[in-house]
Design a protein around this motif. Sequence first.
Motif, PDB file in Angstrom:
ATOM      1  N   TYR A 276       0.568 -34.760   3.555  1.00  0.00           N
ATOM      2  CA  TYR A 276       0.659 -35.548   4.943  1.00  0.00           C
ATOM      3  C   TYR A 276      -0.529 -36.206   5.347  1.00  0.00           C
ATOM      4  O   TYR A 276      -0.597 -37.496   5.725  1.00  0.00           O
ATOM      5  CB  TYR A 276       0.985 -34.543   6.294  1.00  0.00           C
ATOM      6  N   ILE A 277      -1.621 -35.800   4.951  1.00  0.00           N
ATOM      7  CA  ILE A 277      -3.017 -36.252   5.422  1.00  0.00           C
ATOM      8  C   ILE A 277      -3.054 -37.574   4.405  1.00  0.00           C
ATOM      9  O   ILE A 277      -3.537 -38.671   4.794  1.00  0.00           O
ATOM     10  CB  ILE A 277      -4.217 -35.588   5.091  1.00  0.00           C
ATOM     11  N   VAL A 278      -2.747 -37.470   2.957  1.00  0.00           N
ATOM     12  CA  VAL A 278      -2.768 -38.678   2.282  1.00  0.00           C
ATOM     13  C   VAL A 278      -1.913 -39.772   2.825  1.00  0.00           C
ATOM     14  O   VAL A 278      -2.035 -40.985   2.988  1.00  0.00           O
ATOM     15  CB  VAL A 278      -2.509 -38.229   0.571  1.00  0.00           C
ATOM     16  N   LEU A 279      -0.406 -39.306   3.057  1.00  0.00           N
ATOM     17  CA  LEU A 279       0.293 -40.162   3.438  1.00  0.00           C
ATOM     18  C   LEU A 279       0.082 -41.245   4.740  1.00  0.00           C
ATOM     19  O   LEU A 279       0.381 -42.092   4.831  1.00  0.00           O
ATOM     20  CB  LEU A 279       1.975 -39.684   3.687  1.00  0.00           C
ATOM     21  N   LYS A 280      -0.654 -40.305   5.764  1.00  0.00           N
ATOM     22  CA  LYS A 280      -0.659 -40.690   7.024  1.00  0.00           C
ATOM     23  C   LYS A 280      -2.081 -41.844   6.799  1.00  0.00           C
ATOM     24  O   LYS A 280      -2.218 -42.679   7.780  1.00  0.00           O
ATOM     25  CB  LYS A 280      -1.546 -39.708   7.679  1.00  0.00           C
ATOM     26  N   ASN A 281      -2.885 -41.770   5.872  1.00  0.00           N
ATOM     27  CA  ASN A 281      -4.095 -42.665   5.718  1.00  0.00           C
ATOM     28  C   ASN A 281      -3.947 -43.616   4.249  1.00  0.00           C
ATOM     29  O   ASN A 281      -4.963 -44.155   3.802  1.00  0.00           O
ATOM     30  CB  ASN A 281      -5.356 -41.595   5.397  1.00  0.00           C
ATOM     31  N   THR A 282      -2.638 -44.056   4.122  1.00  0.00           N
ATOM     32  CA  THR A 282      -2.639 -45.113   3.191  1.00  0.00           C
ATOM     33  C   THR A 282      -3.076 -46.279   3.118  1.00  0.00           C
ATOM     34  O   THR A 282      -3.754 -46.869   2.539  1.00  0.00           O
ATOM     35  CB  THR A 282      -1.010 -45.370   2.636  1.00  0.00           C
ATOM     36  N   ALA A 283      -3.047 -46.849   4.559  1.00  0.00           N
ATOM     37  CA  ALA A 283      -3.694 -48.016   5.132  1.00  0.00           C
ATOM     38  C   ALA A 283      -5.242 -48.083   4.757  1.00  0.00           C
ATOM     39  O   ALA A 283      -5.881 -48.988   4.419  1.00  0.00           O
ATOM     40  CB  ALA A 283      -3.413 -48.357   6.534  1.00  0.00           C
ATOM     41  N   ARG A 284      -5.806 -46.824   5.004  1.00  0.00           N
ATOM     42  CA  ARG A 284      -7.277 -46.772   4.790  1.00  0.00           C
ATOM     43  C   ARG A 284      -7.788 -46.724   3.392  1.00  0.00           C
ATOM     44  O   ARG A 284      -8.461 -47.231   2.818  1.00  0.00           O
ATOM     45  CB  ARG A 284      -7.884 -45.264   5.397  1.00  0.00           C
ATOM     46  N   LEU A 285      -6.672 -45.911   2.515  1.00  0.00           N
ATOM     47  CA  LEU A 285      -7.006 -45.820   1.188  1.00  0.00           C
ATOM     48  C   LEU A 285      -6.704 -47.381   0.543  1.00  0.00           C
ATOM     49  O   LEU A 285      -7.484 -47.722  -0.361  1.00  0.00           O
ATOM     50  CB  LEU A 285      -6.052 -44.982   0.439  1.00  0.00           C
ATOM     51  N   GLU A 286      -5.668 -48.017   1.144  1.00  0.00           N
ATOM     52  CA  GLU A 286      -5.434 -49.437   0.403  1.00  0.00           C
ATOM     53  C   GLU A 286      -6.732 -50.444   0.899  1.00  0.00           C
ATOM     54  O   GLU A 286      -7.154 -50.919  -0.062  1.00  0.00           O
ATOM     55  CB  GLU A 286      -4.383 -49.973   1.395  1.00  0.00           C
ATOM     56  N   LYS A 287      -7.440 -50.338   2.020  1.00  0.00           N
ATOM     57  CA  LYS A 287      -8.641 -50.906   2.219  1.00  0.00           C
ATOM     58  C   LYS A 287      -9.951 -50.542   1.266  1.00  0.00           C
ATOM     59  O   LYS A 287     -10.561 -51.225   0.840  1.00  0.00           O
ATOM     60  CB  LYS A 287      -9.055 -50.602   3.635  1.00  0.00           C
ATOM     61  N   LEU A 288      -9.650 -49.262   0.957  1.00  0.00           N
ATOM     62  CA  LEU A 288     -10.914 -48.694   0.166  1.00  0.00           C
ATOM     63  C   LEU A 288     -10.602 -49.009  -1.224  1.00  0.00           C
ATOM     64  O   LEU A 288     -11.817 -49.600  -1.899  1.00  0.00           O
ATOM     65  CB  LEU A 288     -10.734 -47.051   0.077  1.00  0.00           C
ATOM     66  N   PHE A 289      -9.730 -49.242  -1.991  1.00  0.00           N
ATOM     67  CA  PHE A 289      -9.478 -49.761  -2.983  1.00  0.00           C
ATOM     68  C   PHE A 289      -9.374 -51.415  -3.123  1.00  0.00           C
ATOM     69  O   PHE A 289      -9.545 -51.959  -4.250  1.00  0.00           O
ATOM     70  CB  PHE A 289      -8.017 -49.056  -3.801  1.00  0.00           C
ATOM     71  N   GLY A 290      -8.788 -52.085  -2.254  1.00  0.00           N
ATOM     72  CA  GLY A 290      -8.959 -53.395  -2.453  1.00  0.00           C
ATOM     73  C   GLY A 290      -7.680 -53.898  -2.890  1.00  0.00           C
ATOM     74  O   GLY A 290      -6.932 -53.139  -3.764  1.00  0.00           O
TER      75      GLY A 290
END
Length: 190
Positions: free
Chosen positions: A147-161
């Motif tokens: 759930y935490i990973v799914l909720k934060n996909t936008a942040r992860l997307e910004k992190l990886f570029g």
Amino acid sequence: MNNYLNFTEILSVTMILFAIIDILGAIPVVIALRNKAGHIQSEKASLVSLVLMILFLFAGEELLKVIGLDISSFAIAGSLVIFVIAMEMVLGVTFFKEEIPESVSIVPLAFPLIAGAGTMTTLLSLKSQYATQNIVVGIFVNMIFVYIVLKNTARLEKLFGVTGLHIMRKAFGIILLAIAIKLFRTNTGL
């Protein structure tokens, strides 16, 4: 088997399920699905995965027998869905067209990516080695992390570029393709 919670068993089950679910490795897939659908319903995907895993833990083998399926057939079907998703990632084409974008949170995200054939067969294996209540706790711990990973996909997307995600998508597409083929081969005897 004991009828109490055992931290060592919970930790073992949690780590085994964490490796099988591999939500961190599925981040490029999740982002691709989110981009295709417009959004991912994190709560829905996590809850459906949780319910599927717990139901399968308690009634999986019997349910498959009732509908005339064996675990191998179930695993092969899951491997084919994973294969198509992997081909989309590697080739950059869309095979899996969804009429209702909200449903990607259930298929293919909750099943077969999170609660797929590998997870389900692992649950049946764990049942023979660990107390059921410890497996249930391990499932809950994993679903909180999912759930935490799914909720934060936008942040992860910004992190990886953009470039990082593109590279990850191709690399994880090939890994996902290999997992699909392994699941298929293991369950067909090829």
